[in-house]
Design an enzyme around this catalytic site. Structure first.
Site, mmCIF file in Angstrom:
data_model
loop_
_atom_site.group_PDB
_atom_site.id
_atom_site.type_symbol
_atom_site.label_atom_id
_atom_site.label_comp_id
_atom_site.label_asym_id
_atom_site.label_seq_id
_atom_site.Cartn_x
_atom_site.Cartn_y
_atom_site.Cartn_z
ATOM 1 N N ARG A 102 0.848 -1.202 0.000
ATOM 2 C CA ARG A 102 0.000 0.000 0.000
ATOM 3 C C ARG A 102 0.879 1.246 0.000
ATOM 4 O O ARG A 102 1.853 1.317 0.732
ATOM 5 C CB ARG A 102 -0.854 0.060 1.278
ATOM 6 N N ASP A 200 5.181 -4.234 10.151
ATOM 7 C CA ASP A 200 6.184 -3.567 10.993
ATOM 8 C C ASP A 200 6.297 -4.257 12.342
ATOM 9 O O ASP A 200 7.399 -4.415 12.883
ATOM 10 C CB ASP A 200 5.807 -2.097 11.205
HETATM 11 C C1 PRP Z 1 -0.862 -4.312 4.807
HETATM 12 C C2 PRP Z 1 -1.553 -5.627 5.097
HETATM 13 C C3 PRP Z 1 -2.418 -5.812 3.890
HETATM 14 C C4 PRP Z 1 -2.805 -4.405 3.532
HETATM 15 C C5 PRP Z 1 -4.210 -4.152 3.986
HETATM 16 O O1 PRP Z 1 0.200 -4.527 3.950
HETATM 17 O O2 PRP Z 1 -0.680 -6.683 5.323
HETATM 18 O O3 PRP Z 1 -1.740 -6.433 2.808
HETATM 19 O O4 PRP Z 1 -1.900 -3.537 4.226
HETATM 20 O O5 PRP Z 1 -4.645 -2.914 3.579
HETATM 21 P P1 PRP Z 1 -5.808 -2.703 2.522
HETATM 22 O O6 PRP Z 1 -6.922 -3.628 2.902
HETATM 23 O O7 PRP Z 1 -6.187 -1.273 2.707
HETATM 24 O O8 PRP Z 1 -5.275 -2.978 1.147
HETATM 25 P P2 PRP Z 1 1.209 -3.368 3.484
HETATM 26 O O9 PRP Z 1 0.774 -2.825 2.161
HETATM 27 O O10 PRP Z 1 1.389 -2.384 4.585
HETATM 28 O O11 PRP Z 1 2.529 -4.160 3.182
HETATM 29 P P3 PRP Z 1 3.447 -5.071 4.121
HETATM 30 O O12 PRP Z 1 2.689 -6.347 4.376
HETATM 31 O O13 PRP Z 1 4.632 -5.276 3.248
HETATM 32 O O14 PRP Z 1 3.746 -4.326 5.386
HETATM 33 N N1 URA Z 2 -2.235 -2.584 7.260
HETATM 34 C C1 URA Z 2 -1.831 -2.820 8.526
HETATM 35 O O1 URA Z 2 -0.810 -3.477 8.757
HETATM 36 N N2 URA Z 2 -2.586 -2.330 9.534
HETATM 37 C C2 URA Z 2 -3.700 -1.611 9.321
HETATM 38 O O2 URA Z 2 -4.353 -1.183 10.292
HETATM 39 C C3 URA Z 2 -4.097 -1.365 7.999
HETATM 40 C C4 URA Z 2 -3.352 -1.864 6.975
#
Ligand code: PRP
Ligand code: URA
Length: 206
Positions: A102, A200
């Site tokens: 995201r 994170d």
């Molecule tokens: C987070 C989470 C989902 C997404 C959810 O990933 O693991 O994949 O956000 O958000 P959404 O429903 O609004 O799409 P992120 O993009 O932060 O990547 P990461 O897993 O690499 O931290």
């Molecule tokens: N991704 C996360 O890891 N946490 C949230 O709350 C939303 C998107």
């Protein structure tokens, strides 16, 4: 669309520990894996079965075994925390990967990687702990369908109502399994009360 919110007391207990800001990455990862195991079991409770004759040390008996192939597809990166549970429970599961991230500004997910096994004829478990806007899950499941998936379930830890709504719009036939349905998204599209940024917290990257 069906939304299954786990009622298992241990799932709630583990989720409470994940929500706690004091839980450090090593404990977070362990609890995340245990909770994923519970959710994975709930998501597969209706798997097809087949009958087979097995021979015990005493006699032959009819027994039941899993009757369909399975695939698990974690959405990188946080979805990786749910993969080990699937591999432990279902050693023969096929594994695919979808990489989505995201944008911090728009909260829209963009794709940076995918590698998928054949999905036709398999129960496909798409796993990602956070269903926030639903953009990532929706995009990933569209990709799974392009690769032949017809039987997909989504397994998450926490969902926001906005994400569930998005799934109803885009993939109404896909059941969703979660530990909790939270209240809402904040202005930055994080889930409230939520547990912060799952990736994170898993990997200590904030
Ligand atoms: C987070 C989470 C989902 C997404 C959810 O990933 O693991 O994949 O956000 O958000 P959404 O429903 O609004 O799409 P992120 O993009 O932060 O990547 P990461 O897993 O690499 O931290
Ligand atoms: N991704 C996360 O890891 N946490 C949230 O709350 C939303 C998107």
């Amino acid at each position: 669309m069906s939304l299954h919110v786990s009622q298992h007391p241990l799932a709630n207990h583990l989720l409470a520990e994940l929500r706690d800001v004091k839980t450090e990455p090593a404990s977070f990862r362990r609890r995340a894996r245990l909770l994923s195991t519970i959710l994975m079991l709930e998501a597969t409770a209706d798997l097809p079965i087949r009958k087979e004759i097995v021979e015990t040390p005493l006699e032959k008996t009819e027994a039941t075994k899993l009757g369909c192939g399975l695939a698990v597809v974690p959405i990188l990166r946080a979805g990786l925390s749910m993969l080990e549970s699937a591999l432990e429970l279902f050693p023969d599961v096929a594994v695919g990967y979808v990489g989505l991230e995201r944008s911090h500004e728009t909260a829209v997910a963009s794709s940076y990687y995918s590698k998928l096994p054949p999905l036709a004829g398999r129960r496909v478990l798409c796993v990602d702990p956070m269903l926030a806007t639903g953009g990532s899950a929706s995009q990933a499941i569209a990709l799974l369908k392009q690769h032949g998936a017809t039987d997909v379930s989504l397994v998450c830890v926490v969902a926001a109502p906005e994400g569930v709504e998005r799934m109803i719009q885009d993939h109404p036939e896909v059941p969703i399994f979660v530990a909790a349905l939270d209240r809402e998204l904040n202005g930055s599209k994080y889930i409230l009360p939520g547990l912060g940024d799952y990736g994170d917290r898993l990997y200590g990257t904030h």
